[in-house]
Design a protein around this motif. Structure first.
Motif, PDB file in Angstrom:
ATOM      1  N   ASN A 150      25.403  66.830  43.578  1.00  0.00           N
ATOM      2  CA  ASN A 150      26.697  67.027  42.951  1.00  0.00           C
ATOM      3  C   ASN A 150      26.667  68.256  42.074  1.00  0.00           C
ATOM      4  O   ASN A 150      27.234  68.366  41.024  1.00  0.00           O
ATOM      5  CB  ASN A 150      27.138  65.892  41.948  1.00  0.00           C
ATOM      6  CG  ASN A 150      28.171  65.211  42.780  1.00  0.00           C
ATOM      7  OD1 ASN A 150      28.377  65.015  43.898  1.00  0.00           O
ATOM      8  ND2 ASN A 150      28.759  64.251  41.849  1.00  0.00           N
TER       9      ASN A 150
ATOM     10  N   THR B  22      39.167  73.015  44.248  1.00  0.00           N
ATOM     11  CA  THR B  22      38.478  72.567  42.968  1.00  0.00           C
ATOM     12  C   THR B  22      39.365  71.741  41.784  1.00  0.00           C
ATOM     13  O   THR B  22      39.113  70.906  41.310  1.00  0.00           O
ATOM     14  CB  THR B  22      37.748  73.281  42.158  1.00  0.00           C
ATOM     15  OG1 THR B  22      38.378  74.665  41.649  1.00  0.00           O
ATOM     16  CG2 THR B  22      36.634  74.167  43.093  1.00  0.00           C
TER      17      THR B  22
ATOM     18  N   VAL C 249      24.995  69.307  47.464  1.00  0.00           N
ATOM     19  CA  VAL C 249      25.867  68.301  47.848  1.00  0.00           C
ATOM     20  C   VAL C 249      25.183  66.713  47.142  1.00  0.00           C
ATOM     21  O   VAL C 249      25.818  66.095  46.755  1.00  0.00           O
ATOM     22  CB  VAL C 249      26.208  68.214  49.434  1.00  0.00           C
ATOM     23  CG1 VAL C 249      26.872  66.737  49.684  1.00  0.00           C
ATOM     24  CG2 VAL C 249      26.980  69.229  49.582  1.00  0.00           C
TER      25      VAL C 249
ATOM     26  N   LEU D  25      26.910  75.085  44.830  1.00  0.00           N
ATOM     27  CA  LEU D  25      27.729  74.906  46.211  1.00  0.00           C
ATOM     28  C   LEU D  25      28.606  75.879  46.415  1.00  0.00           C
ATOM     29  O   LEU D  25      28.806  76.657  47.500  1.00  0.00           O
ATOM     30  CB  LEU D  25      28.364  73.513  46.381  1.00  0.00           C
ATOM     31  CG  LEU D  25      29.091  73.003  47.725  1.00  0.00           C
ATOM     32  CD1 LEU D  25      27.998  73.167  48.694  1.00  0.00           C
ATOM     33  CD2 LEU D  25      29.673  71.968  47.681  1.00  0.00           C
TER      34      LEU D  25
ATOM     35  N   TRP E 235      27.854  71.399  41.541  1.00  0.00           N
ATOM     36  CA  TRP E 235      29.018  72.165  42.067  1.00  0.00           C
ATOM     37  C   TRP E 235      28.822  73.670  41.820  1.00  0.00           C
ATOM     38  O   TRP E 235      29.173  74.326  43.038  1.00  0.00           O
ATOM     39  CB  TRP E 235      30.180  71.699  41.071  1.00  0.00           C
ATOM     40  CG  TRP E 235      31.190  72.664  41.150  1.00  0.00           C
ATOM     41  CD1 TRP E 235      31.873  73.143  40.174  1.00  0.00           C
ATOM     42  CD2 TRP E 235      32.137  73.014  42.200  1.00  0.00           C
ATOM     43  NE1 TRP E 235      32.825  74.259  40.614  1.00  0.00           N
ATOM     44  CE2 TRP E 235      32.964  74.118  41.857  1.00  0.00           C
ATOM     45  CE3 TRP E 235      32.169  72.796  43.749  1.00  0.00           C
ATOM     46  CZ2 TRP E 235      33.781  74.775  42.689  1.00  0.00           C
ATOM     47  CZ3 TRP E 235      32.966  73.181  44.388  1.00  0.00           C
ATOM     48  CH2 TRP E 235      33.877  74.313  43.868  1.00  0.00           C
TER      49      TRP E 235
ATOM     50  N   LEU F 259      32.829  66.616  36.817  1.00  0.00           N
ATOM     51  CA  LEU F 259      31.672  66.949  37.899  1.00  0.00           C
ATOM     52  C   LEU F 259      30.449  67.591  37.373  1.00  0.00           C
ATOM     53  O   LEU F 259      29.579  67.414  37.615  1.00  0.00           O
ATOM     54  CB  LEU F 259      32.248  68.234  38.809  1.00  0.00           C
ATOM     55  CG  LEU F 259      33.276  67.718  39.957  1.00  0.00           C
ATOM     56  CD1 LEU F 259      33.868  68.841  40.600  1.00  0.00           C
ATOM     57  CD2 LEU F 259      32.542  66.741  40.795  1.00  0.00           C
TER      58      LEU F 259
ATOM     59  N   LEU G  20      42.436  70.547  42.878  1.00  0.00           N
ATOM     60  CA  LEU G  20      43.052  69.522  43.381  1.00  0.00           C
ATOM     61  C   LEU G  20      42.371  68.277  43.157  1.00  0.00           C
ATOM     62  O   LEU G  20      42.696  67.219  42.909  1.00  0.00           O
ATOM     63  CB  LEU G  20      43.240  69.720  44.796  1.00  0.00           C
ATOM     64  CG  LEU G  20      44.495  70.560  44.979  1.00  0.00           C
ATOM     65  CD1 LEU G  20      44.715  70.665  46.634  1.00  0.00           C
ATOM     66  CD2 LEU G  20      45.613  70.023  44.672  1.00  0.00           C
ATOM     67  N   GLY G  21      41.007  68.534  42.885  1.00  0.00           N
ATOM     68  CA  GLY G  21      40.048  67.320  42.893  1.00  0.00           C
ATOM     69  C   GLY G  21      39.835  66.881  41.640  1.00  0.00           C
ATOM     70  O   GLY G  21      40.652  67.057  40.914  1.00  0.00           O
ATOM     71  N   PRO G  22      38.822  66.112  41.229  1.00  0.00           N
ATOM     72  CA  PRO G  22      38.602  65.479  39.736  1.00  0.00           C
ATOM     73  C   PRO G  22      38.442  66.443  38.833  1.00  0.00           C
ATOM     74  O   PRO G  22      38.167  67.529  39.139  1.00  0.00           O
ATOM     75  CB  PRO G  22      37.407  64.536  39.978  1.00  0.00           C
ATOM     76  CG  PRO G  22      36.840  65.105  41.274  1.00  0.00           C
ATOM     77  CD  PRO G  22      37.721  65.764  42.132  1.00  0.00           C
TER      78      PRO G  22
END
Lengths: 319, 318
Positions: free
Chosen positions: A282, A27, A279, A287, A284, A36, A29-31
């Protein structure tokens, strides 16, 4: 036994910490998480609001601190609030986990019962029709893509033959194991359990063949023990150990399959929630919650398999 | 031996066959020794993948509503669902029919074979290298290196792969790069444990000690003495796991975590077609059948290779 259990518990603990760490690192590493959360909000968002959100979500702290907080919340089953429905994630999971567990349990039973009995039959009646049928069953099971066999099952048994209801789990009422409640799970459980039962069948067969060839079985035969007693009492108890250990290895694949099978059969389990709500929206936190559910189920099952294994084979406990 | 009499030959069970029979017999033995049918399937797959642009009868991306859901020409008329609007002229052109947007299923399957091949190939090569390296390191060094690597394998196994893939899609968006990363992340795991235990056996062999006494460097021992002892096992594991990698790629594509549309992959073809399965089954059933056949052939070949190269593995991997 206590030492064995303690060591297994420790290694499971490490697995959980590691798995959650992998997700956490992903998480980060992502945006930016704040993006989100806000998604493609249509309204103007002020800097102050973002700063407030950051503080509220704990994003202004250092990374190790964030991770610790996050794990601490998880340990108390507090997985935050779903962004799509604004309900607590733990509540959504509580509603849907029953279906997933029923599916997993049913498939598990199918896999073990069919796998072990076909394995025995194939070994005892070696090089006969039984053996070939069993081996073809195993071969197909290990090569068939589950999302496709699920679609085919719906097409053949649901649409063309009309034997089984699909796309619904009916209105749950009455006795839990009544046919009216169970019939909705028959096809999904078979589809999900097939690959696992193929693995179990192959293992049982080769273990059984080896044992039927051993000295103590020959002795039992020579002394005139009934064939059925030899198979069930003398041979099976030893032959069932390898399939049980492999149950541990099969589990990961098995849970992956549960996700796909739920989606194709439209069962309202965690997998469907993950794909169709989390998904696509979005969402988060939802998920993440469902992923932990799957990790939790895996770890629990693996631990149970270990205990069972140690109970059956005393040598394991002293290793 | 040439001076044997007829009686001696008979006693030894050696028989002279006429040449034709001998050839037939050796051909039969050859197919028994080589998994011929699976090999043919795999060769066809590779051929189709490599020559997809030449073999394809249509553009896999262009369709049109006029050619939507045309059944394959070989399908008997009685089996065609009455809700379909069949255009005999268009229908005759498409060997395996068309999908819901009128694209040619046969051409899409050819290009799909390409994706499966490339993705599984890249994944297995990288998995082979990382998995074998980690397994050898873990088995040879022991101590904390071993501990860390085995733990890593355990943790990796506890992660529900498809769910993690969904997490990645949500975070990074669907892309071919992401798919490759996921497949590479999946491929190394099955190697480590088996290669590690194999290394533990090989490293106790006297020749490894001798190499050390002779003053070989660690690197030389690992590459020249340990590696040849475990490479057979690694090849067998590679062959046996290509099948499951192809299944994983298909499952990812099915869930929408694979190569982004409109690029054809077998998994996404099944996924796109399944809504229309009651009337037009061919865009869904045929790609699935292709996956099934290919994976079965790979498993067959893997089993055969295992029995050939490393029969001891039977117990470990069966």
């Amino acid at each position: 036994m206590a030492r064995f259990l303690a060591r297994r518990l420790l290694s499971i603990f490490i697995s959980i910490i590691g798995a959650t760490a992998v997700i956490f690192i992903l998480t980060r590493l992502g945006p930016d998480p704040i993006d989100l959360y806000l998604g493609d909000a249509q309204v103007e968002v002020t800097e102050e609001f973002i700063a407030m959100m950051r503080a509220e979500l704990g994003l202004d702290r250092s990374l190790p601190e964030q991770y610790a907080l996050w794990v601490w919340d998880l340990a108390r089953f507090d997985m935050g609030q779903s962004l799509g429905t604004l309900r607590p994630v733990s509540e959504i999971i509580r509603i849907h986990i029953g279906t997933t567990l029923k599916l997993a349990a049913g498939a598990w039973m199918f896999a073990v019962i069919v796998g072990v009995s076909m394995g025995i039959l194939a070994a005892v009646r070696r090089a006969t029709l039984w053996d070939y049928v069993g081996r073809v069953f195993a071969l197909f099971g290990q090569a068939i893509p589950q999302f496709w066999s699920a679609v085919m099952a719906i097409l053949i048994f649901g649409v063309i033959l009309g034997w089984m209801p699909t796309g619904t789990i009916g209105n749950y009422d009455g006795f839990p194991l009544a046919w009216g409640n169970v019939k909705y799970y028959v096809l999904p459980c078979i589809v999900l359990g097939w690959p696992a039962s193929a693995g179990i069948m192959r293992l049982t067969r080769s273990a059984m063949l080896e044992i039927l060839d051993s000295e103590y079985i020959k002795l039992a035969r020579a002394k005139g023990v009934a064939p059925l007693t030899i198979i069930l009492k003398h041979a099976l108890r030893n032959a069932v150990i390898p399939p049980l250990t492999s149950a541990f290895v099969l589990l990961a694949d098995y849970l992956n399959g549960a996700l796909v099978v739920e989606i194709v059969f439209s069962l309202p389990g965690i997998g469907t929630v993950a794909l169709n709500q989390a998904v696509y929206d979005n969402d988060w936190p939802l998920l993440a919650g469902t992923v932990f559910c799957f990790i939790g189920i895996y770890v629990t099952f693996a631990f149970l398999a270990d205990i069972l294994y140690a109970l059956i084979d005393p040598r394991i406990r002293y290793e | 031996m040439q001076m044997m009499t007829e009686i001696e030959r008979d006693l030894l069970g050696i028989r002279e066959y006429p040449p034709v029979i001998r050839q037939l017999r050796s051909a039969w033995l050859f197919t028994r020794r080589w998994p011929a049918i699976p090999m043919v399937v795999l060769a066809t797959l590779i051929f189709c993948g490599v020559f997809a642009p030449v073999l394809a009868t249509h553009d896999p991306y262009s369709g049109g509503l006029r050619s939507r859901h045309q059944p394959p020409p070989w399908l008997p008329d009685g089996m065609i669902h009455e809700s379909l609007r069949v255009n005999e002229e268009v229908r005759a052109e498409h060997l395996l029919g068309t999908d819901h947007t009128g694209r040619d299923v046969f051409s899409r399957m050819l290009f799909g074979a390409r994706i499966s091949l490339v993705v599984a190939g890249i994944a297995i090569v990288s998995g082979f290298i990382t998995g074998t390296t980690l397994g050898i390191l873990s088995g040879y060094s022991g101590g904390w290196v071993d501990e860390v690597i085995t733990r890593l394998v355990d943790i990796w196994q506890a992660l529900p792969f498809l769910m993690v893939a969904l997490v990645c899609v949500l975070l990074f968006g669907q892309s071919t790069t992401l798919l490759l990363f996921l497949m590479v992340a999946l491929a190394w795991n099955p190697f480590v444990r088996v290669i590690r235990s194999q290394t533990l056996v090989v490293k106790t062999q006297p020749y490894v000690d001798l190499a050390r006494v002779a003053g070989c460097s660690q690197f030389r021992i690992l590459t020249r003495h340990i590696l040849p002892g475990v490479i057979n096992t690694a090849v067998v594991i590679a062959t046996l796991s290509v099948g499951s990698l192809i299944l994983a790629e298909a499952a990812l594509s099915f869930l929408g975590a694979g190569v982004p549309p409109p690029t054809p992959t077998w998994g996404s073809m099944v996924s796109e077609g399944r809504a229309y399965i009651t009337s037009a089954w061919w865009p869904t059933v045929l790609p699935g059948l292709a996956i099934f056949l290919v994976v079965m052939s790979l498993n067959f070949t893997g089993d055969w290779l295992r029995d050939r190269l490393d029969p001891r593995l039977r117990q470990l991997l069966d």
